[in-house]
Design a protein around this motif. Sequence first.
Motif: not given
Length: 401
Positions: A250-266
């Motif tokens: 929903n929120t920008a901060r949730q998006m930030y958390d979701a992206v940071l959790a995955q960005v190492g593997e992209c």
Amino acid sequence: MTLMAKRILIGVTGGIAAYKTPELVRRLRDQGAEVRVVLTAGGAQFVAPLALQAVAGHPVYTHRFEPAGSGMEHIELARWADAVVIAPASADFLAKLAHGLADDLLSTLCLASATPLWVAPAMNQQMWRATAVQANVATLRARGVGFVGPASGAQACGEVGVGRMSEPGEIVSAVADSFGVPVLAGRRVLITAGPTREAIDPVRYISNRSSGKMGYALAAAAVRGGAQVSLVSGPAALDAPANVKFTRVNTARQMYDAVLAQVGECDIFVAAAAVADYRPAQIATKKIKKNAETLSLSLVRNPDILRVVAARAAPPFCVGFAAETDAVEAHALRKLQDKKLDMIIANAVGEGLHTGFESDQNAVVVVWAEGRREFATMPKTTLAQALMTMIAEHYAAKNPA
Ligand code: C5P
């Protein structure tokens, strides 16, 4: 899976080899393809529609004008397919194709289709050698129709010779090879899409007009390109594209958390989301009442997800979007440099435009350090395909194998 998300239309015409077609459909789906089947009246004498429906996972088309259909099935199917494969293709059907007859759904859609056409002929060996059949084959080959087989061996009629339908595995390989190596094979692509919602109180929020269409289309295009795709989406009224890892926030901060959790593997990060730049400093625990004449909201900055990702020690290939109402390209160039991006895709948004937010169409300028490229107004799905191909090419140039 070499046929990941490829859309294959299988045509089944009359011949005993049709008993092998359900196996062909199953193998295509094993390779990740989506399959639709069109069965001619002759084909239906040899294989039951229900058998094909069960393996295709979709009802079989048999009539040119389905009672409950649009009357445009031949056009819709022709547009849908990435490739049309006729297996088995009878002598009669090859003749129809060669001469442009259109007296049933399959022959009509072949005429209406500009996608690659493959045939796997199957017939008695004497029929295959017949001058008329060979003339039709020569005509079709000259037109670019792909032939798989026929193979030689024992025939259902008891004769031995050339005329057996090629084995399903061989047909699958021929079709898969024709698509070539997907441009993003083995690449991991992370995409953000849609707006974010920043709560004011339990019932109200701040958001924007982003529909998510562009980001979702990019995710689908990346899947078609052979990538492993993860889509992090804010609230959008769209179904998750097939074959993507989907995270809804929903929120920008949730998006930030979701992206940071995955960005190492992209390998590639595409920030297509319209992230709210600010959020209310406090979220009221109860619905705010309209007591005061004026009401001020105090806002605080949200994290800039793309900037943080691009500033990592070993960042992925970073692609940003710039939706602007004025001086579109100048702003985009500044953002490219300022956020240290590899590429930025700029589009004009605002009142009176039939592109950008909420629209099915978009017109963009792609800007990178050494160049620019314009894409005129076109459907977001088509544009996504072109953009993803461009991203793949630039990624490959920066990361030579
Ligand atoms: O600076 P601006 O918001 O215009 O930049 C737009 C680009 O940055 C988009 O690619 C958007 O997805 C991304 N962005 C982000 N996090 C934010 C704001 C923008 O990832 N908080």
